[in-house]
Write an enzyme that holds these catalytic residues in place. Structure first.
Site, PDB file in Angstrom:
ATOM      1  N   SER A  47       0.824  -1.209   0.000  1.00 45.83           N
ATOM      2  CA  SER A  47       0.000   0.000   0.000  1.00 45.83           C
ATOM      3  C   SER A  47       0.865   1.269   0.000  1.00 45.83           C
ATOM      4  O   SER A  47       0.368   2.351  -0.290  1.00 45.83           O
ATOM      5  CB  SER A  47      -0.944   0.001   1.196  1.00 45.83           C
ATOM      6  N   HIS A  48       2.136   1.162   0.352  1.00 46.99           N
ATOM      7  CA  HIS A  48       3.041   2.317   0.274  1.00 46.99           C
ATOM      8  C   HIS A  48       4.098   2.141  -0.813  1.00 46.99           C
ATOM      9  O   HIS A  48       5.063   2.897  -0.862  1.00 46.99           O
ATOM     10  CB  HIS A  48       3.732   2.561   1.618  1.00 46.99           C
ATOM     11  N   GLU A 188      -8.867  -1.098   5.101  1.00 43.33           N
ATOM     12  CA  GLU A 188      -9.412  -2.377   5.578  1.00 43.33           C
ATOM     13  C   GLU A 188     -10.937  -2.399   5.495  1.00 43.33           C
ATOM     14  O   GLU A 188     -11.540  -3.434   5.228  1.00 43.33           O
ATOM     15  CB  GLU A 188      -9.005  -2.613   7.038  1.00 43.33           C
TER      16      GLU A 188
END
Lengths: 339, 339
Positions: A47-48, A188
Site C-alpha cells: 500500500s506504500h 481495511e
C-alpha cells in the site's frame, strides 16, 4: 489468480523515476519519492509501494502538490530544525532536514525535525529507520485526513495519525514499530466492503455514532481509535505535537486534493531523535546490549518483534526482486510514456 | 458504609509531613512527597494519595529507599539533564531537575530530564502538569515492576509502564492524560478478587499463557497490554527510552522491597519538555488558540477530555477539604506518633 510481474530492484527504480519525471517531478523529488516507494515495495508494504506513484501523479495533476517545490530549511532553535516543504512531497523535505536533525541530536542529546506544509503519503518507519541506521533512536508522528472519531464521540475528527519508533540494534535489523492510532486503516473497511463481509465489532460507528459492522455505514460514519480512550488520547497528542506545536494543521483541517484543484492535502510531521551517545557516553555499548535482553525475552516467550515480516520480505526482494500485479505495471508504464 | 473523615488541605499536609518526618525522611523529601500525595488526594486519585505514605514508610523500613538521599544533578548535554536520585524518592529528584529542564527546553526548543535510581510511586500527570503550568508541553514515562506480558507472549515482562502528556491551555486547566499501558492496573484485578467477581475477557492470561477471567489465575499469570500489539509496542518503547537510553533498569529487572531488605525498587523515568515559544516564536498565541479548536470539537461531539473528573475534584477539595477513610486516618496518625 491475477497476473503478476517480477521486477529487479533496479528496473523498479528506473520505472518509478520515469513515471515521476514524465509527470513534472524534478530530479530531486523524483529521487526522494522513488527511494520511498522502492523501500516500501522491497519490504512488501504494497500500500506504500509503487502503487502510490499513481496518487502522486494524480495529486500533481490536481495541483494538490508542487512537483518542483524547493524545501526551505529553517534553523529554528538549537534542538529544532524546521523544513517548509512548500506544498511539495514531505519526502524531499525529510531528506533535506535529516542531516541537521542528526547533527543537532548528536550535539544536544535530542532534537526535533518539523516538516511543514508537506504532501505526505509514505510510511513513517522509513524515517525512523533512517535515524536508527545512524545509531539514533527515533519517533515520528503525523496527522492525516479526519476519518476517526474520538472515544466517546460521534463523528470524524482525528486522522488515522500514525506513530512510529525505531531503536538501533548493532549488527541487526532495528526494533521498529509503525502503527495507525485507528483500530484499522480505512483501506481495511474498503476491502471488507468489496468482499461483502461484515466488519468485526469495535472498528467503526455509523453517522449517528452507533456501533456498526456494515462497511458502508462505517465509511459514512467514522473509524474508532485503537485501545479506546487511551488510543484516543495518544491520537490527540499526535494532533497537537505534529499540528499546533509546529505551526501546522490539525487532521480535520486537511482534505485530499480533488480534480477541480481544491483540497488541502498538506500538513505537518514531527520527527524526534535521541542520541544514545549523548545520553550514555561510555555506557552506550553496555546499554545497547542491555536493550537486547528485552528483545530476547520477548522472543523467548514466542512473541514476535514488530516489523519482522517486513525485514524477511526485504531479504527476499534483494535476492529475487519485487512482484507487482501486471495491471499496476501496465498503468505505471503508461504513466511513464510521453502522452 | 465505612466511616470517613474530612481533613482541610492544611491538616492533610501537616499529617503527611508528620508521618514522613517521624519515619526518617528529611525535610526536603518530606516536602516533595507531601506535595505529591496531597495533590493526588486533592484530585481524588485515592490510590496515589495519602494512602501511599504507608508504602513509603514501609519501603524505608525495609531499606528499599533512602529517606535522606541527596539527589545529584548532572548536566549531561545541552538538551539533557540527568538527576541521580541515589535510591531516594523520585519526587525530590524531579523537583531538583525541573528548573534545569525548563531552562534547557526554553533555550533549545526541547529537552529531556532523566531520573535515575529513584523510588517511584507517584502519578505522572503531576510531573507533566508541572511543565504545562510553565507553558511547556510535556511527556513522561517510566517502567515499573513486571506484571504485563507482551502481545503474543505468555508471562510478565513489561511493567504497567505509564505514559502521560500535558498541553498548556491559557486560562484553563491543561489537556492532560496519564494512562497505564496495561489494559487495567493490577489493583483492578485485586478488587475483582476481593469482590469474588470474574474479570472481563481480554484483561489477563494465566500461567500457561491462556486467556483467563479468574482473578487468582490472572495474578499468578500476567496482565495484557491495552490495544493488543500496538499497546505492547508502545510499552516496549517506554522500557527502552526510560531504561537503557537513560542507563537504567528494564521493568523485569525491578522488584518491590521486601521485609528482609531485598528487592530492587529503583528505576528510571524520562520526562520530555517542548517549548511552544521556541517552536512557534510570534505564532505561539495563534497556535495555542488553534489547539483550542480541537478541544472544542472533541467536547462538541459529547466526548470528554481526559482528567476532567480530576479537575472537578480539585475544585471540590479546595473548597471543602479531602475525605479519607477513618481507618486510613487512624493508621497515618499512628505512623505520625513517636513509637
Amino acid at each position: 489468480m491475477a497476473q503478476e510481474i517480477t521486477l529487479s530492484l533496479a528496473d523498479a527504480e528506473a520505472l518509478s523515476h520515469r513515471v515521476l519525471s514524465n509527470n513534472g517531478f524534478n530530479q530531486a523529488h523524483a529521487e526522494a519519492i522513488t527511494r520511498s516507494v522502492l523501500a516500501a515495495q522491497r519490504d512488501e508494504c504494497h500500500s506504500h509501494g509503487l502503487y502510490r506513484l499513481i496518487g502522486c501523479v494524480q495529486t500533481a495533476r490536481y495541483r494538490g502538490l508542487d512537483p518542483d517545490a524547493e524545501p526551505q530549511v529553517i534553523d529554528q532553535a538549537p534542538s529544532v530544525v524546521k523544513v517548509d516543504a512548500r506544498r511539495g512531497s514531505s519526502l524531499l523535505a525529510f531528506e533535506r532536514g535529516l542531516p541537521h536533525l542528526v547533527e543537532k541530536a548528536s550535539r544536544s542529546g535530542m532534537a526535533a525535525l518539523a516538516i511543514n506544509n508537506g504532501f505526505h503519503f509514505s510510511a513513517l518507519w522509513q524515517e525512523v529507520e533512517a535515524l536508527s541506521e545512524q545509531g539514533l533512536a527515533g519517533i515520528a508522528m503525523t496527522p492525516s485526513h479526519a476519518y476517526v472519531a474520538p472515544a466517546g464521540g460521534r463523528s470524524p475528527l482525528f486522522g488515522t495519525n500514525p506513530f512510529a519508533f525505531s531503536w538501533p540494534r548493532p549488527g541487526k535489523t532495528p526494533y521498529t514499530f509503525d502503527f495507525a492510532t485507528s483500530v484499522v486503516a480505512r483501506g481495511e473497511i474498503e476491502l471488507h466492503q468489496r468482499a461483502g463481509k461484515a466488519l468485526p465489532a469495535g472498528w467503526a460507528i455509523d453517522r449517528e455514532g452507533n456501533p456498526t459492522t456494515d462497511p458502508q455505514a462505517a465509511l459514512d460514519g467514522a473509524l474508532l481509535p485503537f485501545g479506546g480512550y487511551k488510543g484516543s488520547a495518544l491520537s490527540t497528542m499526535i494532533e497537537l505535537l505534529a499540528g499546533p506545536l509546529i505551526g501546522d494543521l490539525l487532521g480535520h483541517e486537511t482534505q485530499a486534493a480533488t480534480p477541480d484543484g481544491k483540497g488541502q492535502p498538506h500538513h505537518g510531521e514531527l520527527i524526534l531523535a535521541f542520541s544514545l551517545e549523548a545520553f550514555l557516553g561510555s555506557d552506550k555499548a553496555r546499554h545497547q546490549q542491555h536493550a537486547e535482553t528485552l528483545f530476547e525475552a520477548i522472543l523467548d516467550q514466542g512473541a514476535r518483534l514488530p516489523s519482522q515480516r517486513r525485514f524477511e520480505a526485504r531479504e527476499r526482494s534483494r535476492a529475487h526482486g519485487v512482484i507487482i500485479p501486471q495491471t499496476l505495471y501496465d498503468e505505471l508504464t503508461a504513466l511513464a510514456s510521453p502522452a
